[in-house]
Design a protein around this motif. Sequence first.
Motif, mmCIF file in Angstrom:
data_model
loop_
_atom_site.group_PDB
_atom_site.id
_atom_site.type_symbol
_atom_site.label_atom_id
_atom_site.label_comp_id
_atom_site.label_asym_id
_atom_site.label_seq_id
_atom_site.Cartn_x
_atom_site.Cartn_y
_atom_site.Cartn_z
ATOM 1 N N ARG A 1 -4.422 4.294 -3.801
ATOM 2 C CA ARG A 1 -4.764 2.889 -3.967
ATOM 3 C C ARG A 1 -4.995 2.536 -5.436
ATOM 4 N NH1 ARG A 1 -8.459 -1.197 -3.910
ATOM 5 N NH2 ARG A 1 -8.232 -2.712 -2.216
ATOM 6 N N GLN B 1 -6.231 -0.823 -7.670
ATOM 7 C CA GLN B 1 -6.856 -2.142 -7.536
ATOM 8 C C GLN B 1 -6.429 -3.066 -8.672
ATOM 9 O OE1 GLN B 1 -9.028 -3.432 -5.117
ATOM 10 N NE2 GLN B 1 -8.576 -5.314 -6.261
ATOM 11 N N HIS C 1 -12.611 5.529 -4.719
ATOM 12 C CA HIS C 1 -11.552 6.524 -4.854
ATOM 13 C C HIS C 1 -10.237 5.919 -5.326
ATOM 14 C CE1 HIS C 1 -14.320 9.294 -3.032
ATOM 15 N NE2 HIS C 1 -14.386 8.570 -1.928
ATOM 16 N N ASN C 2 -10.312 4.801 -6.025
ATOM 17 C CA ASN C 2 -9.113 4.205 -6.614
ATOM 18 C C ASN C 2 -8.396 5.193 -7.526
ATOM 19 O OD1 ASN C 2 -8.804 1.563 -5.672
ATOM 20 N ND2 ASN C 2 -10.411 0.796 -7.008
ATOM 21 N N ARG D 1 -16.889 -0.798 -4.138
ATOM 22 C CA ARG D 1 -16.210 -0.965 -2.846
ATOM 23 C C ARG D 1 -15.161 0.114 -2.610
ATOM 24 N NH1 ARG D 1 -14.021 -6.964 -2.316
ATOM 25 N NH2 ARG D 1 -13.591 -6.162 -0.227
ATOM 26 N N TYR D 2 -14.458 0.507 -3.661
ATOM 27 C CA TYR D 2 -13.352 1.461 -3.538
ATOM 28 C C TYR D 2 -13.532 2.559 -4.581
ATOM 29 C CZ TYR D 2 -11.452 -2.728 -1.263
ATOM 30 O OH TYR D 2 -11.281 -3.841 -0.473
ATOM 31 N N SER E 1 0.830 -1.203 0.000
ATOM 32 C CA SER E 1 0.000 0.000 0.000
ATOM 33 C C SER E 1 0.867 1.256 0.000
ATOM 34 C CB SER E 1 -0.945 -0.002 1.198
ATOM 35 O OG SER E 1 -0.214 -0.067 2.411
ATOM 36 N N HIS F 1 -15.428 -0.703 -8.132
ATOM 37 C CA HIS F 1 -15.733 0.715 -7.943
ATOM 38 C C HIS F 1 -16.758 0.907 -6.835
ATOM 39 C CE1 HIS F 1 -16.112 4.942 -8.926
ATOM 40 N NE2 HIS F 1 -17.430 4.789 -8.925
#
Length: 310
Positions: free
Chosen positions: A24, A26, A83-84, A80-81, A14, A78
């Motif tokens: 982050r 993915q 702001h990737n 779940r995350y 990370s 997207h």
Amino acid sequence: MFPWGDERRFNAYSRYCKAHFGGRVQRLPVDAGFSCPNRLDRSCGGCTYCANNAFSPSYLDKEDGVSAQLERGKAFFHRRYPHNQGYLAYFQAYTNTYASLPILKEKFESALQVPEIRGLVISTRPDCLPDEVLDYLSELSLRTELSVELGVESFHNETLGHIHRGHTVEQTFEAIGKLSERKIPVCIHLIFGLPFETPSQWMEDVQIFNRLPVQFLKFHQLQIFKNTAMAVEYAEHPERFHAFAAEEYVRFICDYLERMSPEIIVERFSAEVPPRYLAVSNWHLLRHDAIVRAIEAELTLRDAWQGCKC
């Protein structure tokens, strides 16, 4: 602050992503329809532990093609995350350099055409990297983010032979060397718990690992899957295996980290699959993030960190 520039007690992937990508990133698994030379060799029958479907997300379908899989993966993650900082196309299933060069180019280049894909992660075997493929990967690495994951699994030829891995330790060293010569980042997989191996051997192996030009590492505890040759072997000869309890595994990983070069980036500490695939179920039901928290707590208790005894 520790040598890698933050307050975590190991060199975390990370942190690398934040420094390299700005946040982050993915990985999106891809099944590009490749096979494996080991599975196609009828005299071998493939690695005794292999159950590739256990690691494949439910939304993957190789019939959809690379681009469609990546778009579906983007939509899935997207939620779940949101702001990737982007995505990496992770060619994960089987051996992703086991095809002709034109086919490899078609698969990899199509992934790079998908919006928000910032690079490729290509999983393969040490014995499936011919020079023409290495030269293409070298050229590719000049155009995009690229890393190659090698299924090393063990540094012992006796073990590799026993589990029908189909390559040697010498081929592992050769593959890592050729990738390094071309300045292609390398991640290696190691499995702890393979038959006849012991924790003392793995502690000795860390000195081998530290001398290799490797940038990333994935730790995997041995998981024994249903309907595999290894499941049969475990049922008949459990004494051949060192089956870690969760607490013991955490202590072992901390011992290993203390002796490991601080320059190596840790991508994973343990494997995690749906319980329905496991022939032997115990602590594997713990989520990976729980194992990470336990490792960090143990390192804090020891006042230790990655490389403090290297």
